[in-house]
Design a protein around this motif. Structure first.
Motif, PDB file in Angstrom:
ATOM      1  N   PHE A   8       0.821  -1.214   0.000  1.00 37.24           N
ATOM      2  CA  PHE A   8       0.000   0.000   0.000  1.00 37.24           C
ATOM      3  C   PHE A   8       0.852   1.259   0.000  1.00 37.24           C
ATOM      4  O   PHE A   8       0.354   2.346   0.234  1.00 37.24           O
ATOM      5  N   GLY A   9       2.146   1.142  -0.237  1.00 33.90           N
ATOM      6  CA  GLY A   9       3.032   2.302  -0.239  1.00 33.90           C
ATOM      7  C   GLY A   9       3.553   2.631   1.146  1.00 33.90           C
ATOM      8  O   GLY A   9       3.432   1.861   2.080  1.00 33.90           O
ATOM      9  N   TRP A  10       4.165   3.810   1.261  1.00 35.18           N
ATOM     10  CA  TRP A  10       4.720   4.229   2.542  1.00 35.18           C
ATOM     11  C   TRP A  10       3.628   4.321   3.584  1.00 35.18           C
ATOM     12  O   TRP A  10       2.500   4.702   3.293  1.00 35.18           O
ATOM     13  N   GLY A  11       3.973   3.988   4.801  1.00 33.42           N
ATOM     14  CA  GLY A  11       2.999   4.092   5.876  1.00 33.42           C
ATOM     15  C   GLY A  11       3.309   3.104   6.976  1.00 33.42           C
ATOM     16  O   GLY A  11       4.283   2.355   6.923  1.00 33.42           O
ATOM     17  N   PHE A  12       2.500   3.124   7.972  1.00 33.58           N
ATOM     18  CA  PHE A  12       2.602   2.198   9.096  1.00 33.58           C
ATOM     19  C   PHE A  12       1.258   1.500   9.193  1.00 33.58           C
ATOM     20  O   PHE A  12       0.230   2.133   9.404  1.00 33.58           O
ATOM     21  N   TYR A  13       1.274   0.207   9.000  1.00 34.07           N
ATOM     22  CA  TYR A  13       0.035  -0.551   8.952  1.00 34.07           C
ATOM     23  C   TYR A  13      -0.081  -1.452  10.162  1.00 34.07           C
ATOM     24  O   TYR A  13       0.885  -2.098  10.561  1.00 34.07           O
TER      25      TYR A  13
END
Length: 43
Positions: free
Chosen positions: A25-30
């Motif tokens: 889902f691309g950059w980020g914190f999931y």
């Protein structure tokens, strides 16, 4: 509320710029509410 993050790395803070920009889902914190999902994610 307890959230789980699928990783085998230790971390003390969250960075939204770490990761592969065009992967998943691309950059980020999931995070997830489901521990089993987090455990399966990092394998």
């Amino acid at each position: 509320m307890k959230l789980y993050h699928g990783t085998n790395a230790d971390f003390d803070s969250i960075s939204l710029t770490i990761g592969l920009k065009y992967k998943d889902f691309g950059w980020g914190f999931y995070a997830t509410l489901d521990r089993n999902t987090a455990v399966r994610t990092h394998i």
